[in-house]
Scaffold this motif. Structure first.
Motif, PDB file in Angstrom:
ATOM      1  N   CYS A 101       0.658  -1.089   0.099  1.00  0.00           N
ATOM      2  CA  CYS A 101       0.018  -0.007   0.117  1.00  0.00           C
ATOM      3  C   CYS A 101       0.858   1.129   0.168  1.00  0.00           C
ATOM      4  N   SER A 102       0.304   2.285  -0.332  1.00  0.00           N
ATOM      5  CA  SER A 102       0.764   3.645  -0.288  1.00  0.00           C
ATOM      6  C   SER A 102       0.972   3.934   1.310  1.00  0.00           C
ATOM      7  N   SER A 103       1.992   4.815   1.565  1.00  0.00           N
ATOM      8  CA  SER A 103       2.122   5.356   3.078  1.00  0.00           C
ATOM      9  C   SER A 103       0.920   5.911   3.460  1.00  0.00           C
ATOM     10  N   PHE A 111      -6.036  -0.661  -1.597  1.00  0.00           N
ATOM     11  CA  PHE A 111      -6.321   0.755  -1.637  1.00  0.00           C
ATOM     12  C   PHE A 111      -7.612   0.999  -0.919  1.00  0.00           C
ATOM     13  N   LEU A 112      -7.693   1.969  -0.207  1.00  0.00           N
ATOM     14  CA  LEU A 112      -8.987   2.459   0.533  1.00  0.00           C
ATOM     15  C   LEU A 112     -10.047   2.811  -0.308  1.00  0.00           C
ATOM     16  N   SER A 113      -9.901   3.088  -1.526  1.00  0.00           N
ATOM     17  CA  SER A 113     -11.018   3.549  -2.494  1.00  0.00           C
ATOM     18  C   SER A 113     -10.661   3.152  -3.872  1.00  0.00           C
ATOM     19  N   ALA A 114     -11.781   3.035  -4.713  1.00  0.00           N
ATOM     20  CA  ALA A 114     -11.694   2.545  -6.014  1.00  0.00           C
ATOM     21  C   ALA A 114     -11.017   3.488  -6.815  1.00  0.00           C
ATOM     22  N   LEU A 115     -11.293   4.949  -6.423  1.00  0.00           N
ATOM     23  CA  LEU A 115     -10.553   5.742  -7.238  1.00  0.00           C
ATOM     24  C   LEU A 115      -9.091   6.073  -7.108  1.00  0.00           C
ATOM     25  N   GLU A 116      -8.618   5.652  -5.744  1.00  0.00           N
ATOM     26  CA  GLU A 116      -7.048   5.521  -5.541  1.00  0.00           C
ATOM     27  C   GLU A 116      -6.531   4.349  -6.584  1.00  0.00           C
ATOM     28  N   ARG A 117      -7.356   3.081  -6.604  1.00  0.00           N
ATOM     29  CA  ARG A 117      -7.013   1.946  -7.282  1.00  0.00           C
ATOM     30  C   ARG A 117      -6.982   2.205  -8.849  1.00  0.00           C
ATOM     31  N   GLU A 118      -7.722   3.194  -9.338  1.00  0.00           N
ATOM     32  CA  GLU A 118      -7.806   3.526 -10.794  1.00  0.00           C
ATOM     33  C   GLU A 118      -6.794   4.535 -11.080  1.00  0.00           C
ATOM     34  N   TRP A 119      -6.293   5.272 -10.121  1.00  0.00           N
ATOM     35  CA  TRP A 119      -5.046   6.028 -10.324  1.00  0.00           C
ATOM     36  C   TRP A 119      -3.928   5.484 -10.373  1.00  0.00           C
ATOM     37  N   PHE A 120      -3.677   4.345  -9.549  1.00  0.00           N
ATOM     38  CA  PHE A 120      -2.668   3.440  -9.744  1.00  0.00           C
ATOM     39  C   PHE A 120      -2.311   2.719 -10.978  1.00  0.00           C
ATOM     40  N   VAL A 180       6.884   3.251  -8.218  1.00  0.00           N
ATOM     41  CA  VAL A 180       6.726   4.725  -8.484  1.00  0.00           C
ATOM     42  C   VAL A 180       5.237   5.033  -8.331  1.00  0.00           C
ATOM     43  N   ALA A 181       4.197   4.314  -8.945  1.00  0.00           N
ATOM     44  CA  ALA A 181       2.852   4.913  -8.796  1.00  0.00           C
ATOM     45  C   ALA A 181       2.413   4.804  -7.459  1.00  0.00           C
ATOM     46  N   LEU A 182       2.816   3.981  -6.383  1.00  0.00           N
ATOM     47  CA  LEU A 182       2.696   3.941  -5.128  1.00  0.00           C
ATOM     48  C   LEU A 182       3.155   5.128  -4.444  1.00  0.00           C
ATOM     49  N   SER A 242       1.514   8.101  -2.352  1.00  0.00           N
ATOM     50  CA  SER A 242       1.679   8.581  -0.913  1.00  0.00           C
ATOM     51  C   SER A 242       1.846   9.886  -0.938  1.00  0.00           C
ATOM     52  N   THR A 243       2.439  10.641  -1.880  1.00  0.00           N
ATOM     53  CA  THR A 243       2.673  12.200  -1.747  1.00  0.00           C
ATOM     54  C   THR A 243       1.533  13.048  -2.236  1.00  0.00           C
TER      55      THR A 243
END
Length: 205
Positions: free
Chosen positions: A30-32, A63-72, A85-87, A91-92
């Motif tokens: 997961c991302s930080s 990911f905590l949201s489907a949107l975050e997964r889509e961006w990944f 790098v995507a994570l 994270s940032t």
């Protein structure tokens, strides 16, 4: 393929979480930002999962949201951007901040992520600029104006007002949001001086 995990947090590491689902433990990277928001060991958690299957490995990304997964997934469509790098980008920047940065062509914001150099940052904001509105989440309302600013085609009063607010120390994203709100109040055809005044009121809230 695993699409979602519902279970209990068993362990949280530096870049992963172990989720206990009825006695079966799954490790998801997961991302930080995601790790910091999911609670602690023993608490319930729901993670949207992206499953990676390679010849020599099987990895889960959470990911905590489907949107975050889509961006990944979207980030990895850019040359030079892999899962790590995507994570780092996620994270940032939140998904909304990322959509804003891409719309504004703000490569500096994207390059704050570890492992993202200037060339990769330019590729991210360039290659994904037409996809930002569809993945903007809560930021989508102002994406159009930010794209105009990023492409240098915004009206002179809007561009001048954003520039003035930025010179006062606000980020380009904050300035653009304030001017977008000011436009809704004042309507089209307003001059830059009024946009600046209204924008400052928005920023003072």
């Amino acid at each position: 393929m695993i699409g979602k995990l519902k279970g209990t947090i068993d362990e949280i590491g530096d870049d992963y979480v172990v989720v206990d689902v009825h006695g079966v433990c799954y490790e998801a990277f997961c991302s930080s930002r995601t790790l910091s928001r999911m609670g602690s060991a023993g608490e319930a958690v729901v993670l949207f999962i992206e499953t990676y299957v390679r010849e020599d490995q099987l990895k889960l990304f959470g990911f905590l949201s489907a949107l975050e997964r889509e961006w990944f997934n979207l980030l990895q469509s850019v040359q030079g951007v892999g899962a790590k790098v995507a994570l780092a980008v996620l994270s940032t920047l939140t998904p909304s901040e990322l959509a804003n940065a891409i719309a504004l062509q703000d490569k500096t914001a994207v390059s704050r992520a570890p492992g993202v150099g200037p060339k990769v940052a330019v590729r991210i904001v360039t290659e994904l600029k037409n996809k930002a509105p569809a993945f903007g989440g809560e930021a989508v309302a102002n994406i159009g104006l930010k794209q105009e600013l990023g492409e240098g085609v915004a009206s002179a009063p809007v561009a001048d007002a954003v520039s003035a607010l930025t010179n006062l120390g606000y980020s380009r994203d904050q300035a653009a949001n304030a001017v977008a709100a000011a436009l809704k109040t004042a309507g089209e055809g307003v001059d830059s001086a009024k946009l600046i005044r209204l924008g400052l009121k928005e920023l003072a809230r």
